[in-house]
Design an enzyme around this catalytic site. Structure first.
Site, PDB file in Angstrom:
ATOM      1  N   SER A   1      53.873  85.883  82.394  1.00 38.57           N
ATOM      2  CA  SER A   1      54.798  84.755  82.361  1.00 38.57           C
ATOM      3  C   SER A   1      55.613  84.805  81.080  1.00 38.57           C
ATOM      4  CB  SER A   1      54.028  83.432  82.412  1.00 38.57           C
ATOM      5  OG  SER A   1      54.866  82.330  82.091  1.00 38.57           O
TER       6      SER A   1
ATOM      7  N   TYR B   1      47.517  79.100  77.200  1.00 40.65           N
ATOM      8  CA  TYR B   1      48.193  79.779  78.305  1.00 40.65           C
ATOM      9  C   TYR B   1      49.010  80.957  77.787  1.00 40.65           C
ATOM     10  CZ  TYR B   1      51.305  80.499  82.315  1.00 40.65           C
ATOM     11  OH  TYR B   1      52.013  81.042  83.366  1.00 40.65           O
TER      12      TYR B   1
END
Length: 306
Positions: A158, A184
């Site tokens: 990501s 994350y």
């Protein structure tokens, strides 16, 4: 080394990039394939004639997806197997049960910005799910990938990786306040570094690994963020699930990726290396493709799983 470009882009769909590709007789595994990007990736791979295994936590949901894919593609070579990436016993059971060569492994499953949580081994939940579980899975399937003779590993990362490098001295937030977005980001950086080192380490086995940013897509991944990710994304940048799966399927199937590994792709093309947060969905942080960092993470991951 010039960046790899393809005829595909932002609006391309998984079906479009897989059109005309025949993987009949080859086998693929897609993690997290019971919904969202994983399900669409499995659907496109099934459309190429590959035998596809949906590796999922929710077997019933996976079986519903597999039945739907079989009905729509005519490919009956679909199977569903349980896999919980936070449970190393589950990962080992999956790899132990696998027999024969494996052509494509798509490490797609993941969690995003979830509340603070740890595995039984004390590992932070996002790092454990997004990286360590997939690391153990891929290492466990190394023999099967090598047996194929031309295997590919696809790692869904990501642009969130730009939020944090690997914080080597405090991966599990033992000393700093837990921040769901930093956790994350660190896990997504780990995804890119894994692709870099797997390609280097397994070059002799003709295994390549590449990482990607699928784009901004509203799926179950955003269940902890109100459906908006880490901030509001402009409406024109939102992709459909079919478009979001395109880069994964491209890396898994396209002849243009033959022998190409250790790279990071956005919108079906390799993106630029950046030294500052890009402020866009493009760009890969230099620390995420650094070969020294990649080797260090591989060694650390083995130690954490020992």
């Amino acid at each position: 080394m010039s960046a790899l470009t393809t005829p595909f882009g932002f609006s391309s769909t998984a079906a479009e990039v897989a059109q005309g590709i025949d993987l009949t007789g080859r086998r693929a595994v897609v993690t997290g394939a019971s919904s969202g990007l994983g399900a669409e990736t499995a659907r496109a791979l099934a459309g190429t004639g590959a035998a596809v295994t949906l590796a999922v936590r929710d077997v019933a949901a996976g079986e519903r997806v597999a039945k739907d894919i079989a009905a729509k593609t005519g490919n009956q070579e679909l199977s569903v197997a349980p896999l919980d990436l936070t449970d190393l016993a589950s990962v080992r059971a999956f790899t132990a049960a696998w027999q024969g060569p494996l052509h494509v492994l798509v490490n797609n499953a993941g969690v995003m910005a979830c509340p603070e949580q740890y595995t039984e081994q004390g590992r932070e939940w996002q790092f454990a799910t997004n990286h360590l579980g997939h690391f153990a899975l891929t290492e466990g399937l190394h023999g099967a990938l090598a047996a194929d003779g031309n295997a590919r590993v696809v790692v869904v990362s990501s642009t969130g990786h730009q939020r944090s490098p690997i914080v080597w001295d405090d991966i599990d937030f033992a000393f700093r306040p837990y921040d769901p977005w930093l956790a994350y980001g660190q896990s997504k950086t780990a995804n890119v570094l894994f692709a870099v080192e797997a390609t280097r380490r397994w070059a002799g086995d003709n295994i390549t690994a590449n990482a990607l940013m699928p784009g901004a897509i509203y799926t179950n991944l955003q269940r902890h963020t109100g459906g908006r990710g880490s901030g509001r994304v402009q409406a024109e940048l939102i992709k459909t699930v079919e478009q979001g799966a395109a880069t994964s399927v491209l890396l898994a199937t396209s002849p243009l990726l033959e022998g190409v590994g250790g790279r990071y792709f956005v919108d079906c093309n390799e993106t630029d290396v950046v030294d500052r947060r890009s402020g866009t969905l493009h760009g890969v942080a230099r620390y995420a493709v650094d070969p020294d960092n990649a080797r260090r993470l591989w060694t650390l991951s083995q130690e954490l799983l020992a």
